[in-house]
Each structure stands twice: as structure tokens, then as C-alpha cells.
Design an enzyme around this catalytic site. Structure first.
Site, PDB file in Angstrom:
ATOM      1  N   SER A 168     -35.757 138.016 114.082  1.00 30.76           N
ATOM      2  CA  SER A 168     -35.671 138.877 112.906  1.00 30.76           C
ATOM      3  C   SER A 168     -36.721 139.972 112.859  1.00 30.76           C
ATOM      4  O   SER A 168     -36.546 140.964 112.155  1.00 30.76           O
ATOM      5  CB  SER A 168     -35.774 138.030 111.632  1.00 30.76           C
ATOM      6  OG  SER A 168     -36.985 137.296 111.595  1.00 30.76           O
ATOM      7  N   HIS A 179     -41.332 138.356 106.369  1.00 34.20           N
ATOM      8  CA  HIS A 179     -41.329 139.531 107.248  1.00 34.20           C
ATOM      9  C   HIS A 179     -42.307 140.582 106.736  1.00 34.20           C
ATOM     10  O   HIS A 179     -42.721 140.551 105.588  1.00 34.20           O
ATOM     11  CB  HIS A 179     -39.916 140.106 107.338  1.00 34.20           C
ATOM     12  CG  HIS A 179     -38.888 139.082 107.711  1.00 34.20           C
ATOM     13  ND1 HIS A 179     -38.160 138.397 106.759  1.00 34.20           N
ATOM     14  CD2 HIS A 179     -38.502 138.600 108.911  1.00 34.20           C
ATOM     15  CE1 HIS A 179     -37.353 137.538 107.363  1.00 34.20           C
ATOM     16  NE2 HIS A 179     -37.548 137.639 108.673  1.00 34.20           N
ATOM     17  N   ASP A 232     -41.302 140.420 102.292  1.00 35.15           N
ATOM     18  CA  ASP A 232     -40.488 139.487 101.515  1.00 35.15           C
ATOM     19  C   ASP A 232     -40.982 138.045 101.561  1.00 35.15           C
ATOM     20  O   ASP A 232     -40.297 137.141 101.103  1.00 35.15           O
ATOM     21  CB  ASP A 232     -39.019 139.550 101.964  1.00 35.15           C
ATOM     22  CG  ASP A 232     -38.839 139.179 103.436  1.00 35.15           C
ATOM     23  OD1 ASP A 232     -39.814 138.719 104.070  1.00 35.15           O
ATOM     24  OD2 ASP A 232     -37.716 139.332 103.959  1.00 35.15           O
TER      25      ASP A 232
END
Length: 389
Positions: free
Chosen positions: A47, A350, A347
Site C-alpha cells: 500500500s 499510511h 490515516d
């Protein structure tokens, strides 16, 4: 919560299943006027590198809102299914190389051969180094993305067959390969495994798979490669909010989690040294995400950050502004902090665009090899020298 349970929550939150189709990558505004020796980049990872191969509809309940605002608000002004408010390190790489666009996600580029003018991003949020079958066999497959780093290699092969045909060998030899962070999810998925599956076993297996993947690229003709290590996974707000108070290191992050990443990186480095010896014609650089992240956490003000731990897009207030049941983009959290460039964390899992930009500047600086070894400039110089022959 015990550290073992913490790890499960931390990295399951990072995991998302792959989407059937992703949002195409927006055009990039080149940041460098100098000519670049690389016109094509292929990226892989999880990610932290994924530019749109996953989206909200298949994400986990806690972080399943990447298609919703305020994701993407800082730079793109809309969600592009990146897990940040804007650009990632791989996006700054595209700009540093003055590519005409950011790397499109594979699932959006699959039917468009013209996207290979800049390359393709195969990274999948939640991806593992170890194949999914291992997790399924050990009853550890709940909410785990089935795509591994070897899946991404298969996608790469399919892409070459579809787009390059007889020129695939030259295309591979001329490209820059970016192997982003991979392996953190493997540890998370096996934290609650039976005693026979120890962290050391996972480390050995995960690094071996990454090494096999890298050698697979080399065997396919890759000549220029940058491999990124794991960051300080113990400094994520989610980890900090759930860890035992006594499990801390000298930068106030979760000691056990950071120690795991450090051990992983050391083994990876040892394997990269062996690969360099075995493939002396290739340039294999190591991007030290751990060291770059550590430099910021030791002195955040130096890099313009006033909030090293608080979540910019989160809820709950307190030291970390993080609530696992009300995360960024959910109906409860539709806005972010007013100045995301002052925050390291976006968040809770991340990073902000501002943090990714700082890390990218460390990796791609014109001189020195403190965070990229050999230096990024040396990788560029090697390619230019080859072009001159």
C-alpha cells in the site's frame, strides 16, 4: 492490548483485496528539466507504493474508504485510490525522472498498451511476500489479500507478453525497477499463528521470497533496480495507540514492532549483497526507508513537521487522533487536518504526501548515499554510461 494482537490489527488495517478495475493515474507534472536516462519504470510493493490497484469496495471495514474524500485531497483533489492525501514516493520518482505521467496501476493499464510509454505499477495494498497458500494452509487467511509479490511478477510477465512482444528483453534492460516495501503484512498475518510458526521463520521465508522475486527480475534481464526496506512500522499512530505503554524505544515508538522491521531489513541487505556478487552487471541499490523514517522521527521539526504521531485524517483526539472504528474517509471522518504538510501520518497507517516527499528527497538526493546505497545518482550514471556505449 498485547503487542502480538496489536500487530494483527496494525497490518490487517493495511490489507485490502484487489479491485477489478482501478482509477487511471493522473498526468504528472515533471519536476526536473534535465534529461533522464530512464523512460520506463516498473514498480512493485504494497500500500505504500500502490497507485490504484485497490479501492474502497473490497477494503477492510477499518480502512476501506480509500476511494472516498479526503483521500487524494492535497494534490489530486480527488481520490485516486492512493493511501494518502497525495503523491507517494513512487510518484516523486516519476517526477524526478521527468516521466510524462505517473505510473498507471496495472489493473487500469491492462488493456492499454500505450501506458507502457512510462511503465506500470504492479503494487497491491495488503500484498505479502509469502504466497497466499501458506496463510490459507495455516488458517491465517482471514481478510488477507491473495496477491503476493510473486503474483506481481506474474502480472509483469503478462504485461510484457501483451505489450512488448519481440522487444521485451530490450524493454526490461532499459527500465528502472522499483521494488517498494513488502513483507510487513506477512508478520501481521502470522502473529496469532501456532507456536510452530515463529517470527524468525516468517522473516526467513518473507526475505527469501523477496530475494527470489528480485532474482526473477534479474533473470528476465533487469539491469537497474532500487529495493526499498521496511519503515518504522512501530511508529504508526495505530500501533502507538494500542501498544503496551512499556513497549517503547528511544524515539517513543513501539520497540518490538520496530525491532522486527530492523531484523527484516538486515537479512534483506545480506541477500542483496549476494545478489550483487552473483549479478555483477546489474546495479542493485537499497533504499533505506528505516533510516529515512528514523531521521524524521528523531528531529521532525528539521523536516517541517510539528505532528510526528497524530493522525491528520482521523478521529478521537488525544495524542494520536486515531479511532479504529472511525477512520479516514468513513462517514464519521469526511475531513482532514487543515495543514497535512505538518503531519507525518495521514490515516493512522499510511503517510502524508509531505512525509513521502521528504523520504523521496532523501532517496533521490544528488549527492551522498546515506539513504540510498549506491546513491541514486550512481544508478542514473550507470544507465547513462551504458547508453553511451
Amino acid at each position: 492490548m498485547a503487542t502480538s494482537r496489536l500487530l494483527v490489527v496494525v497490518f490487517l488495517a493495511m490489507a485490502v483485496s484487489v479491485a477489478e478495475m482501478a482509477v487511471a493515474a493522473p498526468a504528472a507534472a515533471p519536476s526536473s528539466s534535465s534529461s533522464s536516462p530512464f523512460r520506463t519504470v516498473y514498480a512493485f510493493g504494497d500500500s505504500f507504493t500502490d497507485t490504484g490497484n485497490t479501492h474502497s469496495t473490497t477494503g477492510p471495514y477499518s480502512f476501506g474508504y480509500v476511494s472516498s474524500p479526503p483521500y487524494g485531497a492535497t494534490f489530486f483533489h480527488r481520490s485516486t485510490n492512493r493511501y494518502s492525501d497525495g503523491r507517494l514516493v513512487v510518484d516523486f520518482l516519476a517526477q524526478r525522472l521527468a516521466l510524462p505521467s505517473f505510473l498507471p496501476p496495472y489493473l487500469a493499464a491492462a488493456g492499454n498498451s500505450s501506458t507502457d510509454n512510462v511503465g506500470v505499477n504492479f503494487a497491491v495494498a495488503g500484498s505479502t511476500a509469502i504466497e497466499h497458500d501458506f496463510f490459507a494452509k495455516n488458517n491465517l487467511s482471514m481478510d488477507i489479500t491473495p496477491q503476493s509479490i510473486m503474483t506481481q511478477l506474474a502480472w509483469f510477465d503478462a504485461h510484457l507478453r501483451r505489450t512488448s512482444k519481440d522487444k521485451s528483453k530490450d524493454k526490461v534492460a532499459d527500465a528502472l525497477f522499483w521494488v517498494g516495501e513488502i513483507g510487513a503484512n506477512d508478520y501481521a498475518y502470522t502473529v496469532m499463528a501456532p507456536p510452530s510458526i515463529r517470527p524468525k521463520l516468517i522473516r526467513t521465508m518473507a526475505v527469501q521470497r523477496v530475494t527470489t522475486f528480485i532474482e526473477g527480475l534479474l533473470d528476465r534481464g533487469a539491469k537497474y533496480m532500487i529495493v526499498q526496506g521496511l519503515p518504522l512500522t512501530g511508529c504508526l499512530p495505530l500501533a502507538m495507540s494500542l501498544a503496551r505503554a512499556e513497549d517503547r524505544d528511544n524515539i517513543s515508538c513501539v520497540a518490538s514492532v520496530n525491532g522486527q522491521s530492523y531484523a527484516h531489513n538486515r537479512l534483506l541487505l545480506a541477500n542483496l549483497r549476494r545478489l550483487r556478487q552473483k549479478h555483477p552487471a546489474a546495479v542493485i541499490a537499497y533504499a533505506d526507508y528505516y533510516a529515512a523514517h528514523l531521521a524524521v522521527m528523531r528531529n521532525p521539526a528539521r523536516y517541517g513537521f510539528t505532528e510526528p504521531f497524530r493522525t491528520c485524517c482521523g478521529s478521537g483526539g488525544g495524542a494520536y487522533n486515531f479511532d479504529l472504528f472511525a477512520t479516514c474517509g468513513s462517514p464519521e471522518v469526511t475531513t482532514a487536518c487543515a495543514q497535512p504538510d505538518k503531519y507525518v501520518n495521514w490515516d493512522g497507517v499510511h503517510m502524508t504526501e509531505a512525509m513521502y516527499k521528504v523520504v523521496a528527497s532523501m532517496f533521490f538526493q544528488d549527492s551522498g548515499d546515506a539513504y540510498c546505497r549506491p546513491a541514486f545518482s550512481a544508478v542514473l550514471a550507470a544507465r547513462k554510461a551504458q547508453q553511451g556505449k
